[in-house]
Design a protein around this motif. Sequence first.
Motif, PDB file in Angstrom:
ATOM      1  N   LEU B  37       0.810  -1.227   0.000  1.00 50.74           N
ATOM      2  CA  LEU B  37       0.000   0.000   0.000  1.00 50.74           C
ATOM      3  C   LEU B  37       0.841   1.273   0.000  1.00 50.74           C
ATOM      4  N   THR B  38       1.845   1.274   0.855  1.00 48.97           N
ATOM      5  CA  THR B  38       2.689   2.463   0.951  1.00 48.97           C
ATOM      6  C   THR B  38       3.395   2.720  -0.379  1.00 48.97           C
ATOM      7  N   LEU B  39       3.850   1.630  -0.982  1.00 48.25           N
ATOM      8  CA  LEU B  39       4.535   1.774  -2.271  1.00 48.25           C
ATOM      9  C   LEU B  39       3.602   2.364  -3.320  1.00 48.25           C
ATOM     10  N   LEU B  40       2.370   1.856  -3.348  1.00 48.01           N
ATOM     11  CA  LEU B  40       1.408   2.360  -4.335  1.00 48.01           C
ATOM     12  C   LEU B  40       1.182   3.850  -4.157  1.00 48.01           C
ATOM     13  N   LYS B  41       1.042   4.257  -2.912  1.00 43.85           N
ATOM     14  CA  LYS B  41       0.796   5.681  -2.647  1.00 43.85           C
ATOM     15  C   LYS B  41       2.015   6.520  -3.017  1.00 43.85           C
ATOM     16  N   THR B  42       3.185   5.980  -2.726  1.00 50.24           N
ATOM     17  CA  THR B  42       4.414   6.697  -3.101  1.00 50.24           C
ATOM     18  C   THR B  42       4.490   6.863  -4.610  1.00 50.24           C
ATOM     19  N   MET B  43       4.164   5.799  -5.329  1.00 50.83           N
ATOM     20  CA  MET B  43       4.243   5.868  -6.786  1.00 50.83           C
ATOM     21  C   MET B  43       3.274   6.910  -7.342  1.00 50.83           C
ATOM     22  N   LEU B  44       2.096   6.951  -6.766  1.00 54.75           N
ATOM     23  CA  LEU B  44       1.119   7.946  -7.233  1.00 54.75           C
ATOM     24  C   LEU B  44       1.634   9.356  -6.949  1.00 54.75           C
ATOM     25  N   GLU B  45       2.185   9.514  -5.781  1.00 58.36           N
ATOM     26  CA  GLU B  45       2.721  10.838  -5.426  1.00 58.36           C
ATOM     27  C   GLU B  45       3.858  11.243  -6.375  1.00 58.36           C
ATOM     28  N   GLN B  46       4.711  10.283  -6.677  1.00 67.58           N
ATOM     29  CA  GLN B  46       5.819  10.579  -7.585  1.00 67.58           C
ATOM     30  C   GLN B  46       5.314  10.987  -8.968  1.00 67.58           C
ATOM     31  N   MET B  47       4.331  10.259  -9.470  1.00 71.43           N
ATOM     32  CA  MET B  47       3.796  10.585 -10.794  1.00 71.43           C
ATOM     33  C   MET B  47       3.206  11.988 -10.810  1.00 71.43           C
ATOM     34  N   LEU B  48       2.476  12.269  -9.729  1.00 72.13           N
ATOM     35  CA  LEU B  48       1.817  13.572  -9.647  1.00 72.13           C
ATOM     36  C   LEU B  48       2.866  14.689  -9.485  1.00 72.13           C
ATOM     37  N   LEU B  49       3.891  14.407  -8.708  1.00 75.52           N
ATOM     38  CA  LEU B  49       4.944  15.409  -8.510  1.00 75.52           C
ATOM     39  C   LEU B  49       5.625  15.740  -9.845  1.00 75.52           C
ATOM     40  N   VAL B  50       5.941  14.708 -10.595  1.00 72.40           N
ATOM     41  CA  VAL B  50       6.586  14.932 -11.887  1.00 72.40           C
ATOM     42  C   VAL B  50       5.672  15.774 -12.783  1.00 72.40           C
ATOM     43  N   ARG B  51       4.387  15.419 -12.801  1.00 69.27           N
ATOM     44  CA  ARG B  51       3.445  16.134 -13.670  1.00 69.27           C
ATOM     45  C   ARG B  51       3.359  17.610 -13.275  1.00 69.27           C
ATOM     46  N   ARG B  52       3.152  17.855 -11.998  1.00 67.22           N
ATOM     47  CA  ARG B  52       2.965  19.244 -11.560  1.00 67.22           C
ATOM     48  C   ARG B  52       4.265  20.035 -11.663  1.00 67.22           C
ATOM     49  N   PHE B  53       5.357  19.375 -11.372  1.00 63.43           N
ATOM     50  CA  PHE B  53       6.669  20.028 -11.477  1.00 63.43           C
ATOM     51  C   PHE B  53       6.893  20.483 -12.920  1.00 63.43           C
ATOM     52  N   GLU B  54       6.583  19.619 -13.846  1.00 62.92           N
ATOM     53  CA  GLU B  54       6.849  19.949 -15.248  1.00 62.92           C
ATOM     54  C   GLU B  54       5.863  20.975 -15.790  1.00 62.92           C
ATOM     55  N   GLU B  55       4.617  20.915 -15.312  1.00 59.59           N
ATOM     56  CA  GLU B  55       3.666  21.957 -15.725  1.00 59.59           C
ATOM     57  C   GLU B  55       4.191  23.328 -15.277  1.00 59.59           C
ATOM     58  N   LYS B  56       4.769  23.316 -14.082  1.00 54.95           N
ATOM     59  CA  LYS B  56       5.330  24.575 -13.571  1.00 54.95           C
ATOM     60  C   LYS B  56       6.576  24.967 -14.365  1.00 54.95           C
ATOM     61  N   ALA B  57       7.374  23.980 -14.708  1.00 53.22           N
ATOM     62  CA  ALA B  57       8.571  24.268 -15.502  1.00 53.22           C
ATOM     63  C   ALA B  57       8.183  24.891 -16.846  1.00 53.22           C
ATOM     64  N   ALA B  58       7.115  24.379 -17.430  1.00 54.08           N
ATOM     65  CA  ALA B  58       6.643  24.934 -18.703  1.00 54.08           C
ATOM     66  C   ALA B  58       6.269  26.404 -18.524  1.00 54.08           C
ATOM     67  N   GLU B  59       5.622  26.676 -17.414  1.00 52.12           N
ATOM     68  CA  GLU B  59       5.214  28.054 -17.108  1.00 52.12           C
ATOM     69  C   GLU B  59       6.454  28.953 -16.972  1.00 52.12           C
ATOM     70  N   LEU B  60       7.424  28.465 -16.206  1.00 54.84           N
ATOM     71  CA  LEU B  60       8.636  29.268 -15.988  1.00 54.84           C
ATOM     72  C   LEU B  60       9.419  29.451 -17.291  1.00 54.84           C
ATOM     73  N   TYR B  61       9.351  28.453 -18.146  1.00 51.30           N
ATOM     74  CA  TYR B  61      10.034  28.570 -19.438  1.00 51.30           C
ATOM     75  C   TYR B  61       9.386  29.680 -20.260  1.00 51.30           C
ATOM     76  N   THR B  62       8.071  29.676 -20.260  1.00 51.98           N
ATOM     77  CA  THR B  62       7.330  30.696 -21.011  1.00 51.98           C
ATOM     78  C   THR B  62       7.640  32.096 -20.467  1.00 51.98           C
ATOM     79  N   LEU B  63       7.883  32.173 -19.177  1.00 51.22           N
ATOM     80  CA  LEU B  63       8.206  33.475 -18.559  1.00 51.22           C
ATOM     81  C   LEU B  63       9.684  33.849 -18.757  1.00 51.22           C
TER      82      LEU B  63
END
Lengths: 334, 354
Positions: B37-63
Amino acid sequence: MSIMTYREALNQAMREEMRRDETIVLMGEEVGFYQGAYKVSKGLLDEFGPMRVLDTPITELGFTGLGVGAAMVGVRPIVEMMTFNFALLALDQIVNSAAKMLYMSGGQFSIPLVVRGPGGAGHQLAAQHSQSLEAWFCHVPGLKVVTPATPADAKGLLKTSIRDNNPVVFIESEVLYGTRGEVPDGEYLTPLGVADVKRPGRDVTVIAHSKMLLVALDAAADLAKEGIEVEVVDPRTLRPLDVETLLNSVKKTNRVVIVEEGWPQYGVGAQFVDVIQHGAFDYLDAPILRVTGADVPMPYAKNLEHLALPAKQRVKDAVYRVLYRQGVGAQGHA
Amino acid sequence: MKSSNAATKTANLADLMCAPGQPAAGTMEERARREDLTLLKTMLEQMLLVRRFEEKAAELYTLGKIGGFCHLYIGQEAVAVGALSTTQPDDYIFTSYREHGHALVRGMDPGEVMAELCGKQSGVSKGKGGSMHLFDKRRGFLGGHAIVGGQIPLAAGAAFASKYFQQSRVTLCFFGEAAVNIGSFHESLNLAALWKLPVVFICENNRFGMGTPIERASTLYDLSQKACAYNMARTWVDGMDVLAVRETLKEAVDRARQASAPTLIEARTYRFMGHSMSDPSHGHYRTKSEVEEQRRHDPIKQFTAALEATGIVNQEYLDELEQKVRDMVEEAVAFAERSPEPDPKELGTDVYVD
């Protein structure tokens, strides 16, 4: 002192270093069972075994990159190029990986790697197997470039290169492998970045590295009979370059001839000219002349090959010219 | 040859493949129930972190706060997360220039990664590497390499070192499908097979080498078949299914660790964004509808749905997770923004080491 060949000196350097440090491995084409295409690695497989002396397929890009990757995590590879002509296939890994890893990782990954093998021209090997490519490597920050001309330097510089924590491109000479010379006994290390005055003189400085050192010394011996005392300086390491020793010699003689086997345009000698005009402009009594290989791919025919390479007479002619002596018709870049 | 100007729909993967592997057995929910269970939750968090991090990176790139090239991993998160879930802390990781995801999943500090993207002194590579050259020696993260295929022989070398020193380390090497046509791929696979090196080659087939779909770059579509030329173990996996990636990698990592033998894995995925930030997500080489169709297979949506269906997570948990990840990204940005640029003296350091 012992008398040995340049080949034996290199072999001894690798053998001693591999005995001293178990993280050193040698890899390349024919380095093991075949004992080396030029027998430089003779006997090493027997002594160190197949995990440390690794025969590779013909795959320069692959095994050079493999060496760089291994160097990132604690192995100290010596990667042998059967000849430096084939190093062009590995250029991406030498330039983009080995030379830049330390910088682009913010100092986290150094690459203690030696890429060594014979370079230079000769033996009627024609365009693709007969060329001097040191300028290509000298251009790249992050690399060191070493070009020994004598058995003693071959040993001392190779041992130091193997101990260096940076990638070192160590260019030997096929034509020099059989030459003999004195090599100090015992632990013998020659620092990188230190040039050597191979023959002292007062009239003209001749700068020459690798095989061209022998041509320069030969010319200097002739000229001495005419009362011209040539100082022959061997940079030994092209990067880092010992600018101070070059300048000290120029300040003494005020005249310079550079002998190099490579092509003239953008060559190693052009860099020497730059540091000399910058550091000793007021000391120069004549324009610096370069005696270089011809600006053509290497021809096969013996007579044409001879014409393409710097020869003793051309060096002598250039010396006459910087001395403003008569009747010699030297061509700087002929 | 298709016209390079036509934004034609690229072929269906299934139609192109002469599939040798096995699709994942059972539904994602069934497979999730077998995992910790803990692993599954960690994996979900990691996927979400990568997604949100990169969405933000795209924003900063545009700026204009991030320069150079910035290659986003959005859509491919399941590959890095699934693969790296099978590794040990002292294993080695090599990637290409599309590596923010792998870096974060490997545990690199989001602030230091963002600072690197922004060219700051506090970046993982002291601001000297940028988006394409993330390194972290402490975590065995051996780079971010930006010449296509350049990291593949390096990975073979690190694997050689582990074998040489008789360590049980495994090296994971990620690259895109366009790298399988380059010489270094073939030279490295041959050496890895010949010398039995403990390395897993992971080809992230996101379908496009920049703007060139695979069917315009290769006559072989089942890329894992490339391993056959080197008598190497191989398989393919649905790269949008994080648990399938994990299962597949487990076997390959075991093979490397236990038997010191390499594997080539093709993870079939899809890049939702352009090749880099200077390239739109669709246009000349693929249609908007194709990208929208692929987004229906979003690996994060699939995984979230499976975890919800099994009751492992609920909406409240997901809301909290979303907030947590957004906070992490905001902190990372704040850290990057308040970090100084590299000292001018840094220009000439790290060229040589003593």
